[in-house]
Design an enzyme around this catalytic site. Structure first.
Site, PDB file in Angstrom:
ATOM      1  N   GLY A  31      -0.288   9.174  -2.305  1.00  0.00           N
ATOM      2  CA  GLY A  31      -0.781   9.871  -3.491  1.00  0.00           C
ATOM      3  C   GLY A  31      -0.572  11.384  -3.423  1.00  0.00           C
ATOM      4  N   ASN A  60      -3.471  14.736   9.237  1.00  0.00           N
ATOM      5  CA  ASN A  60      -2.123  14.808   9.805  1.00  0.00           C
ATOM      6  C   ASN A  60      -1.047  14.325   8.846  1.00  0.00           C
ATOM      7  OD1 ASN A  60      -2.544  12.017   9.935  1.00  0.00           O
ATOM      8  ND2 ASN A  60      -1.190  11.834  11.689  1.00  0.00           N
ATOM      9  N   LYS A  74     -11.158  13.355  -2.722  1.00  0.00           N
ATOM     10  CA  LYS A  74      -9.705  13.439  -2.558  1.00  0.00           C
ATOM     11  C   LYS A  74      -9.023  13.819  -3.872  1.00  0.00           C
ATOM     12  CE  LYS A  74      -8.767  10.496   1.399  1.00  0.00           C
ATOM     13  NZ  LYS A  74      -8.052   9.329   1.945  1.00  0.00           N
ATOM     14  N   SER A  97     -13.749   4.623  -8.930  1.00  0.00           N
ATOM     15  CA  SER A  97     -12.980   3.418  -8.625  1.00  0.00           C
ATOM     16  C   SER A  97     -12.210   2.984  -9.856  1.00  0.00           C
ATOM     17  CB  SER A  97     -13.919   2.297  -8.193  1.00  0.00           C
ATOM     18  OG  SER A  97     -13.227   1.074  -8.256  1.00  0.00           O
ATOM     19  N   ASP A 119      -4.561   1.445  -1.124  1.00  0.00           N
ATOM     20  CA  ASP A 119      -4.665   0.998   0.255  1.00  0.00           C
ATOM     21  C   ASP A 119      -5.257  -0.398   0.358  1.00  0.00           C
ATOM     22  OD1 ASP A 119      -7.235   1.369  -0.454  1.00  0.00           O
ATOM     23  OD2 ASP A 119      -7.725   2.796   1.129  1.00  0.00           O
ATOM     24  N   ALA A 122      -7.071  -5.766  -3.358  1.00  0.00           N
ATOM     25  CA  ALA A 122      -7.915  -6.041  -4.522  1.00  0.00           C
ATOM     26  C   ALA A 122      -7.610  -5.056  -5.654  1.00  0.00           C
ATOM     27  CB  ALA A 122      -9.387  -5.966  -4.122  1.00  0.00           C
ATOM     28  N   ALA A 123      -7.544  -3.767  -5.310  1.00  0.00           N
ATOM     29  CA  ALA A 123      -7.263  -2.772  -6.339  1.00  0.00           C
ATOM     30  C   ALA A 123      -5.841  -2.926  -6.873  1.00  0.00           C
ATOM     31  CB  ALA A 123      -7.474  -1.365  -5.775  1.00  0.00           C
ATOM     32  N   CYS A 175     -11.148 -22.905  19.953  1.00  0.00           N
ATOM     33  CA  CYS A 175     -11.268 -23.230  21.375  1.00  0.00           C
ATOM     34  C   CYS A 175     -10.502 -22.247  22.240  1.00  0.00           C
ATOM     35  CB  CYS A 175     -10.853 -24.675  21.650  1.00  0.00           C
ATOM     36  SG  CYS A 175      -9.366 -25.187  20.802  1.00  0.00           S
TER      37      CYS A 175
END
Ligand SMILES: [Zn+2]
Lengths: 615, 343
Positions: A31, A60, A74, A97, A119, A122-123, A175
């Site tokens: 983004g 970073n 953000k 959201s 990321d 679902a979105a 197991c």
């Protein structure tokens, strides 16, 4: 601002850029890069939405953010930074959201183009549906390490995000986790289960005690081996691990003795397991090896605390300390509350790292550093600046072509870690991928088949587990076809009396068809019911887009455990194994992983330089 | 200041900041990065992208050398120089934003022209990456790098087209390869005595790559029997690059957006000369390619700058096979490919 400088672009591109209104969904790694490219290219009407706030480990690569921005929105900070690149641009930032009901089809219709920089799956599924409903072109992108991908989604012309089944999450047989671990990951999964058994959400599928129902052990395990009665699930009959731990006040020494001595002794008694394996070695608290596993301490070993290889004696100390701290954290919670495992919580991570290493030692499996265990337990798929930059660049070139209505030049493009055999590093597909006519999202009449026991599933489960979690709806309405009965209404409280009822009580039976409608997503789906009893240890239900995929269940599979829980979706992860990175949902993944979901990450055609060596 | 303490060990602060990339390329690579001193020549859009990426990666020091001033066209991709610095030296105008990207890296601005730098100036760097230079300067710097064993990179973005070149001389690196081994040894927890089965194992191998200088690439003979056959199928990017570098040498600048039509004509003329001299059919570079070579377009700077920065990171960390020796981005097909040119 290339578009406002005469002569940089051809006239048609210049005018389309200046008149476009675009939406960027996500202000993370991709983004940030996207927003920069867009404003520099001259886009003047940009909106960006992100729910997240800034964290140190973002700095970073998410270069629009600096240390002083940690904790801030953000979207808002990205907007501020990008405006300094192009003061003429108008950027609208939403700290929200994208799945919120405020952003309905009409919101999406305002844009010439939507670009995803998300990321989680679902979105992505949600934006996919919104763009299909609004008939707005969507450019989907993702990265994982050195890999990346950019894909155009245009209704009727290309595949949608949900056209192809996605890879299922990797699981291990129960197991293996409980009885016969052979790799570090088995011990890590066991340690995470142990955390949940002691402090987290109790999940019977995450039992950590020896499993006497192990088919391999048949014949010598159970009753005659150890005169301990087993219950019908094959678990050693006793109080739950948590109750037992509570009864001894989480005394680290006692816990240690039970987990790493008594239970191991029990496993040893299951002779069949050890005929062809190295048998495990029970440990005594008072007599633990000081030496570091493998060899002498690696001379290359760094001074960083997470990179040190612990001796078993050190592991035991760390186990004891983290146990005490977690016990205190746990006891300070309210009655029914529990801890949630989080890789960034010091004690939770220490606990898993130390337990995994102790168990590894017992089974002669190589130990790992805390750093490595964190990668595996937290399922971290690292994101880096260069990959994100390259992918965001390709997204904007696709955007240019979309604005010019030149869709034929928008083939899915892949970034590879190494050049292909044709020497390509950035590899476009030859053609656009046409829509899958059986897609349960973008086909003209979407339909799926739901295999379920109508006498055990409740309406609430249908809504939460099937429609929301598996089929990614936000606010579904459900009507029983033919009878017109309203099963679920998205109007608050209108059908709440149905919630505890079983599907069968409302007349749903084998062959019934449910008409499901999600108003927000403008998405209608027809669900055909197939009555099926829940297999032992099997999934409660299964959703199949293409009924020909239905095949007999593999009854031998006793139980499986999730590999690593949810991946830590750093930025804009390409291969999303699970749906979301909301840590509060980390440990209810059991139901979802067995829900027969047929989706997964974007599949990639990959070529590796393999060499065959026979020794 | 943290990180520049001369020790080869990472501090806990660095480990936190670089956590994700360490998980990808390993601690050893990060330690090598934090010792690398890099000279970046030319800081328009493409240079700015490389600059951003290597500073974020956590090298020791970056010197940005640019004798030019901030121009109008910079707004199409140069995000380090604030817009109100029009007419000011580009390196100096970009320093503050470049430094903000990562306070642990020592960033220095040098406003001199590269042509005025004596040979001795280049000796203090481990890697030199040159953009927007004339061919003559590139060959000179490449030669100096060979004498001093400095890793040399160069590249350019022209509009939507871009290339990179690397001369790492004799470069040693570690590469992870997947080998299929038939294993008969008993592994804990796994039934032994199974029939030997091939299982993939990751192995690190030491490799050596040998590079040629840029001059060899530019003097490459396409008319030889072997290569003349390749030309008809070859991507036009190499030849387009030759035309654009020739334009730069001839005019002392790149095609200018406001002279668009006139410069396209000039490019066609230069194309005819250059390709004829190479004995390559002039149709190899069709006229329409010149419509997309003006200024430096941001998304392409991001793509080619991302590739270049990753190659610098690879070279410094001596890990994974480097592109030997060219990378081209062709925007018509959205293809990025590696090619080896020169003998
Ligand atoms: Zn579809």
């Amino acid at each position: 601002m290339a578009a406002s400088i005469d002569g940089v672009f051809e006239e048609i591109l210049k005018s389309s850029i200046l008149s476009a209104r675009v939406l960027v969904v996500g202000a993370g790694g991709i983004g940030c890069e996207l927003l920069k490219n867009l404003v520099l290219s001259g886009f003047e009407d940009v909106e960006i939405i992100d729910l997240d706030t800034i964290d140190v480990s973002n700095l970073n690569r998410q270069f629009l953010f600096h240390k002083q921005h940690v904790g801030k929105s953000k979207a808002a900070v990205a907007r501020e930074s990008a405006l300094t690149f192009n003061p003429n641009a108008s950027i609208k930032a939403y700290h929200d959201s994208i799945t919120s009901s405020e952003y309905g089809v009409n919101f999406f219709k305002r844009f010439s183009l939507v670009m995803n920089a998300l990321d989680n799956r679902a979105a992505r599924n949600h934006v996919n549906r919104m763009c299909l409903a609004a008939d707005v072109p969507l450019i989907e992108s993702g990265t994982a390490g050195y890999d990346g991908q950019v894909e155009l989604i245009k209704k009727g012309l290309t595949q949608c995000y949900e056209c192809q089944p996605k890879a299922a999450q990797k699981t291990f047989p129960g197991c293996t986790i409980r009885n016969t671990p052979s790799e570090p990951i088995h011990c890590i999964v066991w340690a995470k289960h142990l955390f949940n058994q002691l402090f987290g959400e109790d999940d019977p599928d995450e039992d950590v005690s020896p499993d006497t129902a192990d088919p391999e052990a048949a014949g010598d395990a159970g009753e005659d081996a150890l005169k301990i009665s087993t219950n019908e699930n094959g678990n050693v009959q006793r109080v739950s691990t948590r109750n037992w731990a509570q009864s001894c006040k989480y005394d680290p020494q006692k816990l240690f003795h039970k987990l790493f001595h008594d239970d191991i002794k029990y496993l040893l008694s299951m002779d069949n397991l050890w005929k062809k394996r190295i048998p495990p070695t029970p440990l005594f608290w008072g007599n633990l090896p000081d030496a570091v596993a493998g060899s002498s301490r690696n001379e290359k070993e760094s001074g960083l605390k997470d990179q040190k290889m612990w001796s078993i004696a050190e592991c035991a100390q760390i186990f004891a300390n983290s146990c005490r701290n977690l016990k205190n954290q746990f006891e300070s919670l309210k009655e029914d509350d529990h801890l949630v495992w989080d890789k960034d919580d010091k004690n939770a991570m220490d606990f898993v790292a130390s337990c995994a290493n102790i168990r590894a030692h017992i089974f002669s499996i190589p130990q790992k550093t805390r750093f490595d265990i964190k990668s595996m337990a937290g399922n971290i798929i690292p994101a880096i600046a260069t990959t994100n930059a390259i992918i965001a660049g390709i997204v904007v070139l696709h955007a240019f072509n979309v604005l010019k209505n030149n869709f034929e030049s928008c083939q899915t493009a892949y970034l590879r870690p190494k050049p292909t055999h044709r020497n390509q590093l950035i590899v476009p597909e030859k053609f656009l991928n046409p829509p899958n006519p059986k897609c349960y999202v973008c086909s003209p009449k979407p339909e799926v088949t739901l295999c379920v026991d109508v006498n055990s599933m409740t309406v609430k489960d249908l809504e939460e587990q099937v429609l929301k979690k598996t089929l990614n709806m936000v606010a579904p309405d459900v009507i029983l076809d033919g009878k017109g009965t309203v099963i679920i209404s998205s109007e608050e409280g209108e059908t709440s009396e149905n919630n505890p009822k079983k599907l069968g009580e409302l007349g749903i039976a084998d062959g019934s068809i449910l008409k499901v409608d999600d108003f927000l997503q403008n998405y209608e789906l027809s669900v055909t019911i197939i009555q099926r009893l829940v297999p032992k240890d099997g999934p409660d239900f299964e959703v199949v887009a293409d009924p020909s995929q239905l095949k007999p269940k593999d009854d031998d599979k006793v139980e499986s455990s999730t590999a690593n829980g949810e991946p830590d979706q750093d930025d804009d992860i390409l291969q999303v194994v699970e749906e979301d990175d909301d840590s509060s949902q980390q440990f209810d993944s059991k139901k979802r992983k067995t829900d027969g979901e047929t989706e997964g990450g974007i599949s990639k055609k990959r070529r590796t330089e393999d060499v065959i060596v026979v020794i | 200041m943290v990180g520049i303490d001369g020790s080869s060990e990472l501090t806990e602060d660095e480990a936190e900041l670089y956590d994700r990339q360490i998980r990808l390329w390993g601690l050893e690579s990060q330690k090598r990065l934090r010792k690398a001193r890099i000279l970046l020549i030319g800081l328009q859009g493409f240079g700015a992208e490389i600059c951003k990426n290597i500073i974020l990666a956590g090298v020791k020091a970056v010197t940005i050398l640019d004798g030019g001033v901030v121009k109008d066209e910079d707004a199409s991709s140069q995000f380090l120089a604030p817009r109100d610095q029009l007419g000011k030296n580009r390196a100096e105008a970009s320093l503050s934003r470049a430094q903000q990207l990562n306070p642990m890296v020592k960033v220095t601005a040098d406003p001199q022209d590269v042509a005025d730098k004596p040979d001795t100036f280049f000796g203090e760097f481990d890697v030199i990456c040159a953009t927007e230079c004339s061919v003559e300067q590139l060959i000179r710097i490449n030669q100096i790098c060979r004498e001093k064993s400095i890793k040399f990179f160069c590249g350019d973005v022209f509009g939507m087209f871009g290339y990179t070149f690397a001369d790492l001389q004799i470069h040693e690196y570690a590469e992870e390869v997947t080998v299929h081994k038939a294993s008969r040894s008993q592994k804990s927890g796994e039934p032994a005595a199974k029939v030997a089965k091939l299982s993939p194992v990751k192995e690190t191998r030491k490799q050596t790559a040998t590079f040629v200088p840029l001059q060899d690439v530019l003097e490459f003979d396409w008319s030889s029997e072997t290569y003349a056959k390749r030309v008809p199928k070859a991507d036009p990017s190499y030849f387009l690059m030759r035309v654009l570098l020739r334009f730069r040498s001839k005019h002392g600048h790149d095609p200018i957006p406001k002279n668009r039509e006139k410069d396209i004509e000039e490019l066609c003329k230069i194309r005819d000369e250059v390709l004829t001299k190479l004995r390559v059919p002039v149709e190899k570079v069709p006229d329409n390619l010149f419509r997309n070579v003006f200024a430096e377009v941001s998304p392409v700077c991001a793509i080619v700058g991302g590739v270049m920065a990753q190659e610098i990171i690879k070279a410094v960390s001596q890990k994974e096979s480097p592109h030997n020796n060219m990378f081209f981005f062709n925007p018509i097909k959205n293809v990025g490919f590696v090619d080896h040119i020169g003998n």
